[in-house]
Design a protein around this motif. Structure first.
Motif, PDB file in Angstrom:
ATOM      1  N   LEU A  62       0.829  -1.207   0.000  1.00  0.00           N
ATOM      2  CA  LEU A  62       0.000   0.000   0.000  1.00  0.00           C
ATOM      3  C   LEU A  62       0.860   1.252   0.000  1.00  0.00           C
ATOM      4  CD1 LEU A  62      -2.814  -0.731  -0.249  1.00  0.00           C
ATOM      5  CD2 LEU A  62      -3.177  -0.419   2.185  1.00  0.00           C
ATOM      6  N   GLU A  63       1.949   1.204   0.747  1.00  0.00           N
ATOM      7  CA  GLU A  63       2.823   2.363   0.839  1.00  0.00           C
ATOM      8  C   GLU A  63       3.626   2.544  -0.450  1.00  0.00           C
ATOM      9  OE1 GLU A  63       2.643   4.388   3.283  1.00  0.00           O
ATOM     10  OE2 GLU A  63       4.320   5.721   2.798  1.00  0.00           O
ATOM     11  N   VAL A  64       4.079   1.440  -1.003  1.00  0.00           N
ATOM     12  CA  VAL A  64       4.846   1.506  -2.251  1.00  0.00           C
ATOM     13  C   VAL A  64       4.002   2.143  -3.353  1.00  0.00           C
ATOM     14  CG1 VAL A  64       5.791   0.118  -4.149  1.00  0.00           C
ATOM     15  CG2 VAL A  64       6.434  -0.383  -1.796  1.00  0.00           C
ATOM     16  N   TYR A  65       2.747   1.753  -3.401  1.00  0.00           N
ATOM     17  CA  TYR A  65       1.885   2.263  -4.455  1.00  0.00           C
ATOM     18  C   TYR A  65       1.050   3.456  -3.987  1.00  0.00           C
ATOM     19  CZ  TYR A  65       3.224  -1.940  -6.906  1.00  0.00           C
ATOM     20  OH  TYR A  65       3.949  -2.922  -7.514  1.00  0.00           O
ATOM     21  N   ARG A  66       1.470   4.040  -2.870  1.00  0.00           N
ATOM     22  CA  ARG A  66       0.692   5.135  -2.308  1.00  0.00           C
ATOM     23  C   ARG A  66       0.433   6.218  -3.339  1.00  0.00           C
ATOM     24  NH1 ARG A  66       1.929   7.583   3.486  1.00  0.00           N
ATOM     25  NH2 ARG A  66      -0.163   8.354   3.860  1.00  0.00           N
ATOM     26  N   TYR A  67       1.464   6.531  -4.091  1.00  0.00           N
ATOM     27  CA  TYR A  67       1.336   7.605  -5.069  1.00  0.00           C
ATOM     28  C   TYR A  67       0.247   7.265  -6.084  1.00  0.00           C
ATOM     29  CZ  TYR A  67       2.464  10.881  -8.784  1.00  0.00           C
ATOM     30  OH  TYR A  67       2.381  11.856  -9.731  1.00  0.00           O
ATOM     31  N   GLU A  68       0.336   6.047  -6.592  1.00  0.00           N
ATOM     32  CA  GLU A  68      -0.669   5.610  -7.558  1.00  0.00           C
ATOM     33  C   GLU A  68      -2.079   5.656  -6.964  1.00  0.00           C
ATOM     34  OE1 GLU A  68       2.286   4.257  -7.597  1.00  0.00           O
ATOM     35  OE2 GLU A  68       2.861   3.774  -9.667  1.00  0.00           O
ATOM     36  N   VAL A  69      -2.193   5.148  -5.768  1.00  0.00           N
ATOM     37  CA  VAL A  69      -3.497   5.104  -5.122  1.00  0.00           C
ATOM     38  C   VAL A  69      -4.036   6.526  -4.923  1.00  0.00           C
ATOM     39  CG1 VAL A  69      -4.720   4.508  -3.009  1.00  0.00           C
ATOM     40  CG2 VAL A  69      -3.110   2.899  -4.000  1.00  0.00           C
ATOM     41  N   GLN A  70      -3.152   7.385  -4.469  1.00  0.00           N
ATOM     42  CA  GLN A  70      -3.547   8.778  -4.261  1.00  0.00           C
ATOM     43  C   GLN A  70      -4.022   9.386  -5.579  1.00  0.00           C
ATOM     44  OE1 GLN A  70      -3.352  10.149  -1.049  1.00  0.00           O
ATOM     45  NE2 GLN A  70      -4.755  11.614  -2.026  1.00  0.00           N
ATOM     46  N   GLN A  71      -3.282   9.070  -6.616  1.00  0.00           N
ATOM     47  CA  GLN A  71      -3.610   9.514  -7.968  1.00  0.00           C
ATOM     48  C   GLN A  71      -5.059   9.161  -8.314  1.00  0.00           C
ATOM     49  OE1 GLN A  71      -1.156  11.073  -9.156  1.00  0.00           O
ATOM     50  NE2 GLN A  71      -0.755  10.664 -11.329  1.00  0.00           N
ATOM     51  N   VAL A  72      -5.371   7.882  -8.150  1.00  0.00           N
ATOM     52  CA  VAL A  72      -6.717   7.419  -8.467  1.00  0.00           C
ATOM     53  C   VAL A  72      -7.741   8.127  -7.593  1.00  0.00           C
ATOM     54  CG1 VAL A  72      -8.248   5.433  -8.486  1.00  0.00           C
ATOM     55  CG2 VAL A  72      -5.897   5.176  -9.226  1.00  0.00           C
ATOM     56  N   SER A  73      -7.416   8.240  -6.335  1.00  0.00           N
ATOM     57  CA  SER A  73      -8.356   8.868  -5.412  1.00  0.00           C
ATOM     58  C   SER A  73      -8.629  10.304  -5.824  1.00  0.00           C
ATOM     59  CB  SER A  73      -7.796   8.829  -3.992  1.00  0.00           C
ATOM     60  OG  SER A  73      -7.549   7.489  -3.623  1.00  0.00           O
ATOM     61  N   ASP A  74      -7.570  11.012  -6.165  1.00  0.00           N
ATOM     62  CA  ASP A  74      -7.733  12.416  -6.557  1.00  0.00           C
ATOM     63  C   ASP A  74      -8.557  12.558  -7.821  1.00  0.00           C
ATOM     64  OD1 ASP A  74      -6.248  13.115  -4.407  1.00  0.00           O
ATOM     65  OD2 ASP A  74      -4.379  13.462  -5.507  1.00  0.00           O
ATOM     66  N   ALA A  75      -8.480  11.550  -8.659  1.00  0.00           N
ATOM     67  CA  ALA A  75      -9.209  11.614  -9.927  1.00  0.00           C
ATOM     68  C   ALA A  75     -10.704  11.771  -9.710  1.00  0.00           C
ATOM     69  CB  ALA A  75      -8.919  10.371 -10.755  1.00  0.00           C
ATOM     70  N   ALA A  76     -11.178  11.332  -8.558  1.00  0.00           N
ATOM     71  CA  ALA A  76     -12.618  11.360  -8.307  1.00  0.00           C
ATOM     72  C   ALA A  76     -13.198  12.758  -8.498  1.00  0.00           C
ATOM     73  CB  ALA A  76     -12.904  10.851  -6.896  1.00  0.00           C
TER      74      ALA A  76
END
Lengths: 192, 192
Positions: A62-76
């Motif tokens: 989760l931490e490694v891909y935090r940036y990606e996850v944040q990216q998706v979340s922000d897309a909302a």
DNA sequence: TTGCTAAGCGGACAGCCGTCCGTTAGGTTC
DNA sequence: GAACCTAACGGACGGCTGTCCGCTTAGCAA
């Protein structure tokens, strides 16, 4: 007295943490189930240090891909500005699925995070969760979905995504699932 | 030449297998994550024997609860005789959830089985799968759900069930999920 | 009964996860 | 800059899973 929360860690601890993440990214993209012990070794830290930073595989992923996850979340919120709410929701789900499948191991981590909420809170699941909340509220306000659906409900409904085999025809399986869920959400919508 | 397929095993092998299942039932109901090695030991067989019979935890669990799973699967056709198809489907889901939550570890086993279909085929997942097929076809014929839904679609949609925490308020989380799925299935139904 | 053979046995072993605890060294205070 | 305190270190360890392989024995045939 220290200023920012990142610096709450001692300097060597900070360095170690970053080195672990660095190694983990390369190792995990190479092989999704690379042994945690070998990541620790390659990062030049002991098992203990490793596990103090990341209590288990999920936390690390989760931490490694935090940036990606944040990216998706922000897309909302961006999607909500450019599409009608229901299309935004569907589009957002697509992206989430995309990332979950692409980044090997991420789906599993998100699945586990969905179960044991709280224990992994703040590591990236929170972001997802509030993105969902945002989308659901927008849809509810627009009368596009039935009222009263929680983000928990939603995440449970799309839980199937986390166990779709990334090989094979995942695209069609995923979109059939998402269509079904969207229809479920629309049922009982006041219709603006 | 042997007659029935059970007897395809040598008599001692058969005994071992049954002893393992016997021990596993008591151990697993006592503690869901009892070590497989201790089950093997208490059954008086070596590791090798154990794993030859049950290649992993899921296979064991599925087999231990085979009777229960079969029970639920068989209920499908009975329900179809006594209720309208859509109520039968919903009721059946309820029972499935019930068993999955009650028998600790069963949910996990079913989840894994849903992913890696084929590898565990015939161990209990098949029964579930064909029960679903039966219910879906009945509903489709009655025009109660949209046409073309496969059992794979359905099982993916209710995948959330397998990761509901058995403690806490699982009943309401599960039924909210099932309501959503039912609504999704009904969307686009020709309506008989 | 005896002998044959392959199915079955079972324990040693390797790899991984996660914990524990004695040791080290960063940061702070005087 | 010395001394102290405690956060952080790191490796040994225990438990579990799953595999491998040399040994045993059931079942059959003569």
């Amino acid at each position: 007295m220290r200023q920012n929360r990142d610096a709450r860690l001692r300097s060597d601890a900070q360095r170690n943490r970053e080195r672990i993440l660095e190694v983990a990214l390369t190792e995990l993209t190479c092989s999704a189930d690379a042994p945690l012990s070998s990541i620790a070794k390659k990062a030049g830290v002991g098992q203990g240090t490793f596990y103090r930073n990341f209590p288990n595989r999920e936390a690390l992923v989760l931490e490694v891909y935090r940036y990606e996850v944040q990216q998706v979340s922000d897309a909302a919120s961006q999607l909500l500005e450019t599409c009608p709410p229901d299309r935004a929701l569907r589009e957002w789900m697509d992206r989430l699925a995309q990332y979950a499948v692409a980044k090997a191991g991420l789906a599993d981590a998100l699945r586990k995070a969905t179960c044991s909420r709280g224990s992994l809170a703040g590591l990236g699941y929170d972001a997802v969760s509030s993105a969902v909340e945002l989308l659901l509220r927008a849809n509810e306000d627009a009368g596009a979905i039935r009222p009263g659906v929680t983000s928990d409900d939603f995440l449970l409904a799309i839980a199937g995504l986390w166990q779709i085999d990334p090989h094979g025809d995942w695209q069609s399986r995923a979109s059939r699932l998402m269509d079904l869920v969207m229809d479920g959400l629309r049922a009982g919508a006041p219709g603006r």
